[in-house]
Design an enzyme around this catalytic site. Sequence first.
Site, PDB file in Angstrom:
ATOM      1  CG  HIS A 117      -2.187  -0.747   1.071  1.00 57.82           C
ATOM      2  ND1 HIS A 117      -2.243  -2.116   1.133  1.00 57.82           N
ATOM      3  CD2 HIS A 117      -3.454  -0.333   0.850  1.00 57.82           C
ATOM      4  CE1 HIS A 117      -3.502  -2.505   0.959  1.00 57.82           C
ATOM      5  NE2 HIS A 117      -4.267  -1.441   0.782  1.00 57.82           N
ATOM      6  CE  LYS A 139      -6.758 -11.603  10.828  1.00 57.29           C
ATOM      7  NZ  LYS A 139      -6.690 -10.878  12.109  1.00 57.29           N
TER       8      LYS A 139
END
Lengths: 290, 193
Positions: free
Chosen positions: B32, B100
């Site tokens: 990222h 998650k």
Amino acid sequence: MINLEKIVEDTAVELLKKSVTELPTEFLEELKKILTTTNGAVGQAQLRSMITNSELAKKSECPICQDTGVISYIITLGDDFPIRSNLKKILRTATRRATEKIPLRPNSVDIFKGNTGDNTSEDGNIPIIYLELVSGDKLEIIVMPKGGGSSNVSVHKMIKPGLGIVGVKKFIIEAVADAGSLGCPPYFVGVGVGGSEDLCMLLAKKALLKPFKKRNSNSNIAAIEEELLTKLNQLEIGAMGLGEGPTVLDLHVEFTARHPASLPVGVVISCWALRYAKATISKNGEIIYN
Amino acid sequence: MTPIPEFEVRKLEIGDVFFISGTIVTARDEAHKKAIELYESGNRSPIEFKGLAIFHCGPIMKKTENEWKVVAAGPTTSDRMEMFEDLFIEYYRPSVLIGKGGMGERTVNACRKFGCIYGSFTGGAALLAAQGIKKVKNYYWLDELGMPECLWVYEVENFGPMIVTIDSHGSNLTAKILSNVNNKKEKLISEMK
């Protein structure tokens, strides 16, 4: 002539494989039991995925979770077991071999040089080795690959001794509530109280491996464990933090003496996939997996 | 099926269950960060993320002869990517995030603004996830970032199930649940004897 060093190395590799691919039976059975008592399709779906995945792992001999953790060895070494300082080298070699063979995910990252690729660090600190010295002629090895997600929500605090046991209990509730959905609940919780800032964490980590659902032999501590288990499950974090199913599967608390001015508390949290494997090797090379 | 058009994404709401077929790309903290830095320095990442699914995952991969195979590939904790995700969505416009544990306010706002959703996959269920991955199409930044952190491009079929916990209308299921947890926590602590 037996090659004891080779036996220890091979056993460590085998234990690593067993630990990452086989969820201990009692935990798997517990998940199945909980599935029948969990209301709500979302919670049930999470539990079903955990069960199916764990069964698949055992069958296919592949890791349950891609996060095979930072590897730690809890070693109990008998006086008359002939391998001494070489043990570190043997366990490092076993870790490298297991990383390639099973395979494990390379989880040892040097902040300047990047991933070492083999789950060891150059300085010798990783894999982590905890050593306990005992009498006798045996070597006991427990491998415990602990994932990063639940380690990231483990916490430690030196609370004011005046807060006493009530302060300890409040801190534990806060710790689990703050872990929330982040560390793959339902959780196993290990708590260490007393000692020092580092010893309480070590006690907490080792507490995770105490016999499942067996309360402390000290009745005062057992009562605290019971109370916390009930209250933590009232937090309603649920399976994967989606609000349905249990929040905590088990909890163990260890107390030891402390400095009069300090009340160290460590809370080590494990995801639902609490993984470990254990073997004992005698000096004539006999291996017992237990 | 990727690329997923915005109107399809907008149909989904929190609590909905979905599966994905097409292309998903793994990206964690380092990927990222690197993708955002590239964009801000006037470059692009080596793959076009538009309409695809970003999978918060650091898999175990194994090289067999000339081919990479997935061994285990479950989701990682998405919260670590909260500091990057809003810019990542703005710059690269993925349609779906998979992870998650849920994400926070900045991601929720970016999902609403740019038409993206977050789907929660069962943590630890790395082999169930791997079953949905049919092929490793490509990979980038392996040497630089290492196996867990690099970009793995997977072709998937019925990958899932995921439950929508952030939709493109500003709702965050995890935040609702955790706000309840927080209330319970306050009550339990104040009653503790």
